[in-house]
Design an enzyme around this catalytic site. Structure first.
Site, PDB file in Angstrom:
ATOM      1  CE1 TYR A 113      -2.036  -0.700  -7.843  1.00 39.00           C
ATOM      2  CE2 TYR A 113      -2.077  -2.384  -9.547  1.00 39.00           C
ATOM      3  CZ  TYR A 113      -1.527  -1.241  -9.006  1.00 39.00           C
ATOM      4  OH  TYR A 113      -0.464  -0.645  -9.635  1.00 39.00           O
ATOM      5  CD  GLU A 114      -1.623  -4.553  -3.231  1.00 42.59           C
ATOM      6  OE1 GLU A 114      -2.004  -5.107  -2.183  1.00 42.59           O
ATOM      7  OE2 GLU A 114      -1.065  -5.173  -4.140  1.00 42.59           O
ATOM      8  N   GLY A 115      -6.625  -2.793  -2.080  1.00 41.57           N
ATOM      9  CA  GLY A 115      -7.713  -2.206  -1.299  1.00 41.57           C
ATOM     10  C   GLY A 115      -8.117  -0.879  -1.913  1.00 41.57           C
ATOM     11  NE  ARG A 132      -4.152  -1.989   1.863  1.00 39.95           N
ATOM     12  CZ  ARG A 132      -5.028  -2.459   2.734  1.00 39.95           C
ATOM     13  NH1 ARG A 132      -4.887  -2.183   4.025  1.00 39.95           N
ATOM     14  NH2 ARG A 132      -6.053  -3.190   2.334  1.00 39.95           N
TER      15      ARG A 132
END
Length: 596
Positions: free
Chosen positions: A439-441, A295
């Site tokens: 992406y990655e949340g 992140r």
């Protein structure tokens, strides 16, 4: 036109003048890191990014990756560029010497990442995923796994991937179906399918090490039953070299809006041999080591693209002739003035510039805290740094990627119709940058993490790691001769953040939807205050040093003028964000579902 030159002067300012290496040099791990070493690394990274990676960015986008019978070929030139990248020692920059790493600080590594992302975002994903996998394996893997895999991954001979998502579950990983069945020898048989796996298959490295989330037969339902496994593409032989092919296959690659030079794979695991990483049913905690690392890295992707888009927009604005200045002709030798003379073009460029410089300063503050959280001698200092990193990770991820995409869109606007067509290259920045918000949340998930987990954690302890240094600096600099007005503006914005924090905390206890409705605005509010803090500190330094050296006066003047623009035109957004938060959830939740 895609142009990229590493912004080395501002990077040196952030690294040496704003944050300083002295704090890190007090740590045993970085005692030998000095300014000359740091600058030489940055200069060489800038050269590599501009000369090797940038020329492959547009061509890689045009060609894309190709998959056939489980084999993925990256665009022409990527394989040789990765060979140079690996031979140059770039994958090992911030890794521990115990596993062959160079042991440099994260602050230097993140600046190098910014350059790589700015020059060629697709390429950057291949080594970027590996760095996160290394951190997860180092933190949670057995000594046997670390000894066998980490040296190869650190040097970049083997790369890594993160296999979480399945077609029926994205954020809600408790729904996953991938299963792990134990073998008598202590290994496991992994069976299931994953999608959206960046760098899941490619031709750059001799082996790919997948970190895979799966459920054991006795695992409890939901996320509490998930475990983490290491599953290599090739099983290492007795000498530790790639041997028998494992039951791992790329069944296809995604045809994406952007990042076409990065292989985003559909992966099938068919009785693939894997080994448990960490404790059974504790896979989410282990994987979050990698996810949090990623992140922060994704935030740097937004910064890198934003910087590249800004440079392209400046190039075009100085070259494109259109109309005359509203205040009178500026270039009588030309049939029209360059568009950079126009106020709205300058507003757009300065918005991009201020956001890039603010994000860079904030990103390196967080990167230094990562180093302190791992290496500070005082346990209290380690804890405070860890708290700060935990708090700011969702802010860096969401804010930087939001602003990176905004900068890419601004660049298209500067180019006008030429920005919308492929040949000038800036439309690629918008396509590439958009995924980083997902992406990655997703960035909405980051905002929920901030208000739902980080804000109330340990009775607000994480917030204090940020609020206290801001409050102390404001108190110490109210009477600063050169920047007192900026300090006043920052104090008001910080006050809005404090009031918003109290509002969300009080309302959220009664009704979680109140916190959810305010989350995205709150994250942006905190991010703008953090950027304002960094830029105000930058202005204080620049005000003292402007005029000291004739060769540097232009840089410091530009810094002061950029900061002033941020405080005049961008930081005031904090007032409207506070009002939006204060309005509550009512209008957001009132409309009946059927009416949408």
């Amino acid at each position: 036109m895609q142009v990229y030159e590493a912004p080395l002067r501002d990077m040196r300012f952030v690294l040496h003048e704003l944050h300083g290496l002295d704090t890190l040099r007090e740590l045993d791990a970085f005692a030998e890191i000095d300014a000359d070493l740091a600058d030489s690394v940055l200069e060489e990274a800038g050269r590599f990014s501009s000369e090797v990676l940038l020329p492959l960015n547009a061509t890689g986008d045009l060609e894309g990756c190709h998959a056939e019978n489980g084999v993925v070929r990256t665009p022409a030139g990527f394989k040789d560029a990765y060979r140079q990248f690996r031979e140059g020692g770039w994958p090992s920059l911030a890794s521990e010497p115990d596993y062959g790493g160079q042991g440099l600080p994260e602050s230097i590594s993140k600046l190098v990442e910014e350059m790589t992302c700015g020059a060629n975002l697709s390429f950057s994903l291949y080594p970027g995923l590996t760095h996160g996998a290394v951190q997860a394996l180092k933190a949670h893997g057995s000594e046997e796994l670390k000894t066998l895999y980490l040296p190869k991954m650190v040097e970049g001979t083997w790369t890594g991937s993160m296999c979480l998502t399945e077609s029926h579950c994205g954020t809600d990983l408790g729904l996953m179906r991938t299963r792990a069945v134990p073998n008598e020898d202590g290994s496991f048989r992994i069976t299931g399918n994953k999608i959206f796996i960046s760098a899941g298959e490619h031709d750059l490295a001799e082996n790919i090490v997948h970190l895979v989330l799966a459920k054991l037969p006795d695992g409890p339902p939901g996320v509490k039953g998930i475990s983490l496994f290491l599953v290599p593409k090739f099983l290492p032989d007795a000498e530790g070299n790639p041997g028998q092919r494992n039951g791992v296959l790329c069944t296809g690659i995604e045809h994406k809006m952007g990042l076409k030079g990065s292989a985003t794979c559909q992966m099938s695991f068919d009785d693939a041999t894997g080994w448990l990483v960490g404790q059974p049913h504790k896979g989410m905690a282990a994987m979050f080591t990698m996810m949090n690392e990623e992140r922060l890295g994704v935030g740097i992707q937004g910064l890198g693209v934003g910087s590249a888009a800004y440079q392209a927009a400046v190039f075009y604005a100085k070259d494109r002739l259109q109309g005359r200045s509203l205040s009178g002709v500026k270039r009588p030798d030309l049939p029209a003035d360059p568009i950079i003379v126009h106020p709205d073009v300058r507003r757009t460029l300065l918005t991009m510039r201020a956001n890039v410089e603010g994000c860079r300063a904030l990103g390196i503050w967080v990167a230094q805290a990562v180093d302190l959280s791992k290496h500070a001698k005082d346990p209290a200092a380690r804890q405070n740094a860890d708290d700060f990193v935990a708090l700011m990770t969702p802010v860096v991820k969401a804010l930087f990627t939001d602003l990176g995409f905004e900068s890419a869109s601004h660049a298209i606007q500067i180019y006008g119709g030429h920005g919308y067509i492929r040949e000038h290259g800036v439309e690629q920045y918008a396509r590439d940058a958009r995924i980083a918000m997902l992406y990655e949340g997703t960035n909405g998930i980051q905002a929920l993490d901030l208000v739902g987990r980080k804000m109330p954690s340990n009775m607000g302890r994480l917030l204090r790691s940020f609020f206290h240094p801001v409050a102390e600096w404001i108190e110490q600099n109210r009477g600063h001769a050169s920047i007192a007005p900026l300090v006043g503006h920052l104090e008001r914005a910080f006050g809005a953040l404090q009031l918003a924090t109290g509002t969300i905390g009080e309302r959220g206890l009664r009704d979680p939807e109140e916190a959810g409705a305010a989350a995205t605005d709150y994250l942006r509010l905190m991010g703008l205050v953090a950027m304002g803090f960094m830029l105000a500190k930058s202005a204080a330094i620049a005000a003292e040093r402007v005029g000291e050296n004739a060769d540097e006066t232009g840089f410091y003047q530009a810094k002061l003028q950029t900061v002033q623009f941020f405080f005049d035109r961008i930081l005031p957004q904090t007032a409207s964000l506070f009002l939006a938060i204060k309005s509550g959830k009512a209008s957001t939740m009132a409309l009946a579902e059927a009416a949408f």
